[in-house]
Design a protein around this motif. Sequence first.
Motif, short mmCIF file in Angstrom:
data_model
loop_
_atom_site.label_atom_id
_atom_site.label_comp_id
_atom_site.label_asym_id
_atom_site.label_seq_id
_atom_site.Cartn_x
_atom_site.Cartn_y
_atom_site.Cartn_z
N MET A 98 0.80 -1.22 0.00
CA MET A 98 0.00 0.00 0.00
C MET A 98 0.84 1.27 0.00
N ARG A 99 2.06 1.21 0.50
CA ARG A 99 2.94 2.38 0.51
C ARG A 99 4.34 1.97 0.06
N GLU A 100 4.94 2.78 -0.78
CA GLU A 100 6.29 2.53 -1.27
C GLU A 100 7.26 2.40 -0.08
N GLY A 101 8.10 1.38 -0.12
CA GLY A 101 9.09 1.18 0.94
C GLY A 101 8.56 0.48 2.16
N SER A 102 7.28 0.16 2.19
CA SER A 102 6.71 -0.53 3.35
C SER A 102 6.45 -1.99 2.99
N ALA A 103 6.11 -2.77 4.01
CA ALA A 103 5.82 -4.19 3.80
C ALA A 103 4.50 -4.34 3.04
N ALA A 104 4.40 -5.40 2.25
CA ALA A 104 3.14 -5.75 1.58
C ALA A 104 2.21 -6.30 2.65
N LYS A 105 1.07 -5.61 2.85
CA LYS A 105 0.20 -5.99 3.96
C LYS A 105 -1.28 -5.96 3.63
N HIS A 106 -1.65 -6.09 2.36
CA HIS A 106 -3.08 -6.13 2.04
C HIS A 106 -3.33 -7.27 1.06
N LEU A 107 -4.46 -7.96 1.26
CA LEU A 107 -4.82 -9.11 0.43
C LEU A 107 -6.23 -8.94 -0.12
N GLY A 108 -6.46 -9.56 -1.25
CA GLY A 108 -7.79 -9.62 -1.83
C GLY A 108 -7.90 -10.87 -2.70
N LEU A 109 -9.11 -11.16 -3.15
CA LEU A 109 -9.38 -12.33 -3.99
C LEU A 109 -10.00 -11.85 -5.30
N VAL A 110 -9.44 -12.27 -6.43
CA VAL A 110 -9.99 -11.89 -7.72
C VAL A 110 -11.37 -12.52 -7.87
N ALA A 111 -12.36 -11.69 -8.23
CA ALA A 111 -13.72 -12.18 -8.44
C ALA A 111 -14.05 -12.30 -9.92
N GLU A 112 -13.67 -11.29 -10.69
CA GLU A 112 -13.95 -11.25 -12.13
C GLU A 112 -12.68 -10.87 -12.88
N ASP A 113 -12.50 -11.45 -14.07
CA ASP A 113 -11.39 -11.05 -14.92
C ASP A 113 -11.94 -10.37 -16.17
N GLY A 114 -11.16 -10.27 -17.19
CA GLY A 114 -11.64 -9.64 -18.42
C GLY A 114 -11.46 -8.15 -18.39
N PRO A 115 -12.27 -7.42 -19.18
CA PRO A 115 -12.08 -5.98 -19.32
C PRO A 115 -12.43 -5.19 -18.05
N GLY A 116 -13.20 -5.75 -17.16
CA GLY A 116 -13.56 -5.06 -15.92
C GLY A 116 -13.29 -5.92 -14.70
N PRO A 117 -12.01 -6.24 -14.42
CA PRO A 117 -11.71 -7.13 -13.30
C PRO A 117 -12.12 -6.54 -11.95
N THR A 118 -12.51 -7.41 -11.04
CA THR A 118 -12.88 -7.00 -9.68
C THR A 118 -12.18 -7.91 -8.68
N PHE A 119 -12.12 -7.44 -7.44
CA PHE A 119 -11.59 -8.28 -6.36
C PHE A 119 -12.37 -8.02 -5.09
N ILE A 120 -12.37 -9.01 -4.22
CA ILE A 120 -13.09 -8.95 -2.95
C ILE A 120 -12.06 -8.79 -1.85
N HIS A 121 -12.30 -7.82 -0.96
CA HIS A 121 -11.34 -7.55 0.11
C HIS A 121 -12.02 -6.81 1.25
N ALA A 122 -11.30 -6.71 2.36
CA ALA A 122 -11.77 -5.96 3.52
C ALA A 122 -10.66 -5.00 3.92
N TYR A 123 -11.04 -3.78 4.25
CA TYR A 123 -10.06 -2.88 4.82
C TYR A 123 -10.75 -1.93 5.78
#
Length: 152
Positions: A98-123
């Motif tokens: 989420m921020r340059e130089g910081s640890a990778a700390k967010h996850l999501g799940l791809v729901a749709e692909d194609g021209p309008g991809p979506t993902f499911i997540h909580a924040y």
Amino acid sequence: MVADKAIENRVVSIAREWIGTPYVHQASRKGAGTDCLGLIRGVWRELYGREPLAVPNYTRDWGERQAIELLETTARQVLDDVKSISQVLPGRVLLFRMREGSAAKHLGLVAEDGPGPTFIHAYSGRAVHESALSQPWRRRLVGQFAFPERPL
């Protein structure tokens, strides 16, 4: 080995059942509360039963700098690493920095692909929801993983 289509479809179906679950840091209970890791843990439990690892306490600070990429390292241990992040497919786990130089700390799940991809997540401040995988999100993407055909 990358998961088959049946597992990926099941992952999306399970994740969509979590939509509306309130954000609660370090929680993983559908309908009651979860964070982004808790969502992945909940999907895992529904697919395979028990979780593969105990989850240590962690902070919600997206800007946290860590000596090691704990979330990425753990994902590589329990999920199948998808080498390319250019093509996202339904059911895949996405890892974001989420921020340059910081640890990778967010996850999501791809729901749709194609021209309008979506993902499911909580924040924080939002319930679990499905978002467009827009360019600002794609810029933060640092890893893609698949649920294994068989758990550890």
